[in-house]
Design a protein around this motif. Structure first.
Motif, PDB file in Angstrom:
ATOM      1  N   LYS A  53      10.552  -1.163  -7.043  1.00 51.56           N
ATOM      2  CA  LYS A  53       9.888  -1.628  -5.815  1.00 51.56           C
ATOM      3  C   LYS A  53       9.912  -3.142  -5.635  1.00 51.56           C
ATOM      4  O   LYS A  53       9.780  -3.635  -4.521  1.00 51.56           O
TER       5      LYS A  53
ATOM      6  N   ASP B 208       9.992  -2.057   3.164  1.00 54.03           N
ATOM      7  CA  ASP B 208       9.770  -1.956   1.725  1.00 54.03           C
ATOM      8  C   ASP B 208      10.937  -1.127   1.185  1.00 54.03           C
ATOM      9  O   ASP B 208      10.895   0.103   1.223  1.00 54.03           O
TER      10      ASP B 208
ATOM     11  N   GLU C 280      11.647   1.929   4.023  1.00 52.15           N
ATOM     12  CA  GLU C 280      10.272   2.262   4.430  1.00 52.15           C
ATOM     13  C   GLU C 280       9.849   1.166   5.399  1.00 52.15           C
ATOM     14  O   GLU C 280       9.640   0.027   4.997  1.00 52.15           O
TER      15      GLU C 280
ATOM     16  N   THR D 187       4.156   3.163   4.668  1.00 56.14           N
ATOM     17  CA  THR D 187       5.186   3.674   5.568  1.00 56.14           C
ATOM     18  C   THR D 187       4.795   5.022   6.161  1.00 56.14           C
ATOM     19  O   THR D 187       4.168   5.836   5.493  1.00 56.14           O
TER      20      THR D 187
ATOM     21  N   VAL E  14       0.857  -1.174   0.000  1.00 56.02           N
ATOM     22  CA  VAL E  14       0.000   0.000   0.000  1.00 56.02           C
ATOM     23  C   VAL E  14       0.899   1.232   0.000  1.00 56.02           C
ATOM     24  O   VAL E  14       1.834   1.323   0.802  1.00 56.02           O
TER      25      VAL E  14
ATOM     26  N   GLU F 227       7.252  -0.800   7.646  1.00 54.68           N
ATOM     27  CA  GLU F 227       5.808  -0.951   7.500  1.00 54.68           C
ATOM     28  C   GLU F 227       5.276  -2.105   8.348  1.00 54.68           C
ATOM     29  O   GLU F 227       5.960  -3.117   8.527  1.00 54.68           O
TER      30      GLU F 227
HETATM   31 ZN    ZN Z   1       6.090   1.290   1.085  1.00 51.84          ZN
END
Ligand code: ZN
Length: 203
Positions: A106, A85, A54, A175, A6, A56
């Motif tokens: 990503k 992430d 990030e 995040t 997300v 999460e």
């Molecule tokens: Zn992220």
């Protein structure tokens, strides 16, 4: 197993990236090859000069479902975790500018750190979970799931409109603010409600 991520779920993070606030959750997928065990180091890929962390909160799906209603979403997971992430921010900016998908920035190998899992019953309220990321012993990111624009159960409802959720799928719930770059020999440690979830050495 798939990893559903997300984007833009914390207002302070949206601000720091200068992104518009979305009308509905921003979703993207990482392949299963993106996952790295929490005990393994993270090897920085040579296609990026700027990898961001990030931290999460993660949710592990333990029941198959599609078109799940928010009010029943709690039945689809028992375990909550914490992960990173990793994002090749330089590459992502180039892709974004060109209106192209983010996958290369990503979903690359090792881009998803998955820490220890905790049974959700040990937490009073999953919508009030404190979490932190330490870099070399200093807190660099701190968040609370209360700050999420879309809460965990709402995310499950939204995600399952598009993607059938299967046993073992993992959701990265977005995040909070404080993303930053990583360098060789950095040590990243994640804590969920004070419990250590992972420790990752950067190579
Ligand atoms: Zn992220």
């Amino acid at each position: 197993m798939k990893i559903i991520c997300v984007g833009r779920n914390y207002p302070e993070h949206i601000k720091e990236l200068g992104s518009p606030r979305p009308e509905s959750p921003v979703l993207f997928i990482k392949p299963d090859t993106a996952s790295v065990q929490k005990t393994h180091p993270f090897f920085r890929p040579d296609f990026s000069k700027l990898i961001h962390h990030e931290v999460e909160v993660l949710v592990k799906i333990d029941r198959i479902g599609k078109h799940i209603q928010t009010k029943f979403a709690y039945k689809y997971y028992q375990q909550i975790g914490l992960g990173i992430d990793f994002t090749a921010r330089d590459l992502q900016q180039i892709l974004k500018k060109s209106g192209l998908p983010w996958e290369k920035a990503k979903g690359f190998d090792g881009s998803a750190v998955i820490g220890d899992w905790f049974d959700k019953s040990i937490f009073d309220d999953i919508n009030k979970l404190d979490f932190q990321l330490k870099k070399n012993g200093i807190i660099v990111q701190r968040g609370n799931t209360a700050q999420m624009i879309w809460k965990i159960d709402e995310l499950i409802a939204e995600i399952s409109k598009f993607f059938t959720l299967k046993i073992g799928d993992i959701i990265f719930t977005g995040t909070p603010a404080g993303i930053g770059s990583i360098s060789e020999e950095d040590l990243l440690e994640g804590y969920l409600m004070g419990k250590k979830a992972f420790s990752v050495k950067i190579k």
